[in-house]
Design an enzyme around this catalytic site. Structure first.
Site, short mmCIF file in Angstrom:
data_model
loop_
_atom_site.label_atom_id
_atom_site.label_comp_id
_atom_site.label_asym_id
_atom_site.label_seq_id
_atom_site.Cartn_x
_atom_site.Cartn_y
_atom_site.Cartn_z
CG ASP A 62 46.13 35.10 -70.42
OD1 ASP A 62 45.10 35.85 -70.42
OD2 ASP A 62 46.58 34.19 -71.03
CG ASN A 128 53.54 29.32 -79.77
OD1 ASN A 128 52.50 29.40 -79.40
ND2 ASN A 128 54.31 30.27 -79.52
CG HIS A 130 50.61 30.71 -76.44
ND1 HIS A 130 50.94 31.24 -77.75
CD2 HIS A 130 49.18 30.85 -76.40
CE1 HIS A 130 50.23 32.12 -77.75
NE2 HIS A 130 48.93 32.00 -77.18
CD GLU A 135 54.39 31.97 -75.99
OE1 GLU A 135 54.13 31.31 -76.94
OE2 GLU A 135 53.90 33.32 -76.24
#
Length: 234
Positions: A62, A128, A130, A135
């Site tokens: 990313d 979370n 990810h 996400e």
């Protein structure tokens, strides 16, 4: 899914490094690379090794939208500082966070990923759950795209920026389908703040609400976690 519980990042990085050496010896040619705090020690051990990457290609997970290599918070800058400057590769591919046409950039990067199947993928994990910047709610069938970062992700990344308002709100990220196409996946996680995500990844249902839980369906995944990150496992 193999789980290694280690005392610290140095011990964890050594395990990941040994796996990498084995894969390179077996002919691995494409490495999928990650940024963030989890792989820093792993990259340090690579830099200090005699491994040769001159015939190896890398693709990164990313990059922030709006940041380029001149920004010390961009992921291309991170990779140069922690690995590429010390260990030249045959080719290094990262998303272009400064692309004027993001649709064209996504087309370019998805073509790169299709033409360079990953043999060995490094991952971190968000609080979370990810992976990459996929996400909760991200499709398991997704390919590289522009993502809106969750508030919890923006908050977690704020520690790297002088001003919290400077944290990018979007990123270009490999999709989950891109990640799952890797032959071997090594996920590293350290610290108590990752314990809930690790428990959900390893023991919870496979659900798009916990993107990393899909790793349960992959045939060759190694989790390297410290005792704090493992503290909520049964």
């Amino acid at each position: 899914m193999k789980v290694h519980i280690v005392k610290n990042q140095v011990e964890g990085a050594a395990i990941a490094f040994d796996i990498l050496k084995q894969k390179l010896a077996a002919g691995a040619q494409v490495l999928g690379l990650a940024t963030g705090s989890s792989p820093i020690e792993f990259y340090k051990q690579i830099r200090e090794s005699d491994l040769d990457f001159s015939e190896v290609t890398s693709v990164n997970l990313d990059e922030y939208v709006g940041l380029g290599e001149d920004s010390d918070q961009s992921y291309v800058y991170f990779m140069k500082e922690h690995l590429f400057n010390a260990k030249p590769f045959k080719e290094n591919y990262l998303p272009n966070g400064l692309a004027a046409d993001l649709d064209a950039e996504l087309e370019r990067y998805n073509a790169i990923l299709e033409n360079h199947p990953v043999d060995f993928q490094i991952l971190g994990i968000g609080r979370n759950g990810h992976i990459g910047f996929n996400e909760p709610g991200a499709s398991f069938d997704g390919i590289a795209r522009v993502v809106d970062l969750a508030p919890s992700t923006i908050e977690a990344n704020a520690r790297f920026f002088e001003n919290p308002e400077d944290v990018p709100k979007q990123a270009i990220s490999m999709g989950i389908a891109n990640i799952l196409s890797a032959k071997t996946i090594v996920l590293m996680a350290y610290g108590q703040e990752k314990a809930d995500a690790i428990k959900a990844t390893v023991e919870g249902p496979v659900t798009e609400q916990v993107p990393a839980s899909v790793l349960q369906n992959h045939e060759d995944v190694v989790l390297i976690i410290d005792e704090s990150a493992a503290s909520k496992l049964a």
